[in-house]
Design an enzyme around this catalytic site. Structure first.
Site, mmCIF file in Angstrom:
data_model
loop_
_atom_site.group_PDB
_atom_site.id
_atom_site.type_symbol
_atom_site.label_atom_id
_atom_site.label_comp_id
_atom_site.label_asym_id
_atom_site.label_seq_id
_atom_site.Cartn_x
_atom_site.Cartn_y
_atom_site.Cartn_z
ATOM 1 N N GLY A 114 12.986 -38.591 0.208
ATOM 2 C CA GLY A 114 12.538 -39.637 -0.690
ATOM 3 C C GLY A 114 11.251 -40.300 -0.260
ATOM 4 N N GLU A 161 0.818 -1.207 0.000
ATOM 5 C CA GLU A 161 0.000 0.000 0.000
ATOM 6 C C GLU A 161 0.856 1.263 0.000
ATOM 7 O OE1 GLU A 161 -2.136 -2.998 2.774
ATOM 8 O OE2 GLU A 161 -0.116 -2.621 1.999
ATOM 9 N N THR A 218 17.898 -39.624 0.168
ATOM 10 C CA THR A 218 17.980 -38.774 -1.022
ATOM 11 C C THR A 218 19.370 -38.156 -1.154
ATOM 12 O OG1 THR A 218 15.612 -38.269 -0.988
ATOM 13 C CG2 THR A 218 17.050 -36.705 -2.118
#
Length: 359
Positions: free
Chosen positions: A293, A46, A190
Site C-alpha cells: 500500500g 534462434e 494491504t
C-alpha cells in the site's frame, strides 16, 4: 524485425531468468522460420526458427531481438547453430549485456563470414527485456511501482473501501502485468485491509519457472499478517519478510508448503527493502511489481528503489483528509526535488487512463 519483437512478447512470463527473445528467418522474401525463447533449459528463439526452416535456413537472413548467445549454459550456443545452418546474414536489435555474450556473439558470427547488422528497433527490444537488462548488470530486480488512484490521488475512501477504483479492462491489464513479472510485492496493511489473492488470473501458469503464479512477497516487518490470510492458500509461492523480534514461534516453525518466512534487518519494524531486493536477486527474481500500500510505495520512492511507474487514474473524486493517498512516506520538501518520469506513455482503458514512465 517488428515480427521478431512480436514473437519475443509471446515469451514474456515464461523464460525468466532468461530474456524473452524472438527470431524470424527469411529466405527470398518469404518467412521460413519463426521462434521465441522456450522455458529455461529448452530451445532458444534462434533454434526454434532454424528447426522450423530446415534446409531453407541455408542462405537465409535472420532477424533476432537480442544478440545470439555464444556460451554453453543449459543449452548449446546459438551462434554455433546459426553458423552450422548456413545463415548468411543476421539482424540483431540489441546487444546482450551478459558479460558472457556482450559482443562476443557478434564476433563469432562475423568470424564465420556472416554479415551482422545491429540496432534495428533497439529501444523496443530493450523495453521487452527491461527487467533482464537491469538484473544482469546489477543482480538486483527491476522494480515497478503500480497503483490505481482517483483523480485526487486517493487509493481508498476514509473507511478503507477500495473496490473498485478501476474497471474490468484496467484490472485485466494489471493481471497481465502480474503474469509477466517474477514477483508481486505488497505491504502488511494491504493484506490486512483487502485480503487479496495477488494472482495473475486468466493465465495458465509459469511453466519452467516451476510456479503457477508470480512469487508473492509480503513485507510484514511486525509480523501482523495471520497465517489464515487468503494469499497463503492460493497457487504459487509466498515469501514473507519480517523483523526477527516480531517473528512468532508458530510462523518460524511453519512447515506449510510454498510459504517461507525470512528474517531481515529493520528499524522499528520497518524492513530494509534494499536488502530484500538483493535477496530476491540472489534467487534469480529479475522483476518485482510493488502494488502497495501507501506506506510501502512511499518507502521505495523515498529510497529511490523504483525503476518504472504504472499509475492507473480513474475519473472519480474521493476526497477526505483521512483517505489514503497512493504514495505515502516522507516525500520531498520542494517541488524542485520531485521525481519526474521519463519516456512517459499514456494509454486508455474505458474511462480510465494509465500513465507509465521510468525514473
Amino acid at each position: 524485425m517488428a515480427y521478431s519483437l512480436s514473437m519475443a512478447e509471446l515469451a514474456l512470463g515464461y523464460t525468466s531468468p532468461n530474456p524473452a527473445v524472438g527470431a524470424v528467418l527469411v529466405h527470398d522474401g518469404v518467412v521460413v522460420g519463426l521462434g521465441h525463447t522456450q522455458q529455461p533449459g529448452l530451445a532458444h528463439a534462434e533454434i526454434m526458427a532454424i528447426n522450423q526452416a530446415g534446409e531453407r535456413a541455408r542462405g537465409a537472413t535472420m532477424y533476432v531481438t537480442l544478440e545470439p548467445c555464444c556460451h554453453h549454459g543449459k543449452t548449446p550456443p546459438c551462434t554455433g547453430a546459426i553458423i552450422k545452418a548456413g545463415i548468411s546474414e543476421v539482424h540483431i536489435a540489441i546487444n546482450d549485456p551478459n558479460p558472457q555474450v556482450c559482443g562476443k556473439g557478434i564476433e563469432q558470427l562475423e568470424a564465420a563470414g556472416i554479415k551482422t547488422i545491429v540496432g534495428e528497433y533497439g529501444q523496443k527490444a530493450r523495453e521487452i527485456n527491461e527487467g533482464y537488462f537491469k538484473y544482469i548488470k546489477t543482480g538486483i530486480p527491476f522494480v515497478i511501482a503500480k497503483f490505481a488512484m482517483s483523480l485526487d490521488g486517493k487509493i481508498a475512501t476514509r473507511t478503507g473501501d477500495s473496490k473498485w477504483i478501476t474497471g474490468d479492462e484496467a484490472r485485466n491489464y494489471a493481471h497481465g502485468q502480474r503474469h509477466i513479472v517474477d514477483a508481486v510485492m505488497v505491504g502488511a496493511n494491504t493484506i490486512l485491509a483487502d485480503d487479496p489473492q495477488l494472482t495473475a488470473r486468466g493465465y495458465s501458469g509459469k511453466g519452467g519457472r516451476s510456479k503457477l503464479q508470480p512469487l508473492r512477497v509480503i513485507v510484514d516487518g511486525k509480523g501482523r499478517v495471520p497465517t489464515t490470510a487468503r494469499i497463503f492458500s492460493e497457487p504459487g509461492k509466498t515469501l514473507v519478510a519480517v523483523a526477527d523480534r516480531y517473528l512468532s514461534d508458530d510462523k518460524r516453525n511453519l512447515s506449510r508448503e510454498d510459504t517461507e518466512y525470512i528474517v531481515l534487518s529493520s528499524t522499528d519494524g520497518i524492513i530494509d527493502i534494499a536488502e530484500l531486493l538483493k535477496i530476491l536477486g540472489q534467487r534469480q527474481v529479475t522483476t518485482v511489481m510493488v502494488e502497495g500500500g501507501s506506506n510501502l510505495l512511499g518507502h521505495i520512492f523515498d529510497k529511490h528503489l523504483v525503476d518504472k511507474v504504472l499509475a492507473f487514474i480513474a475519473p472519480i473524486i474521493i476526497g477526505g483528509e483521512e483517505a489514503k493517498t497512493a504514495v505515502g512516506g516522507s516525500g520531498v520538501a520542494k517541488v524542485s526535488d520531485t521525481l519526474r518520469l521519463k519516456d512517459v506513455k499514456v494509454e486508455r482503458f474505458e474511462d480510465e487512463i494509465l500513465v507509465s514512465g521510468y525514473t
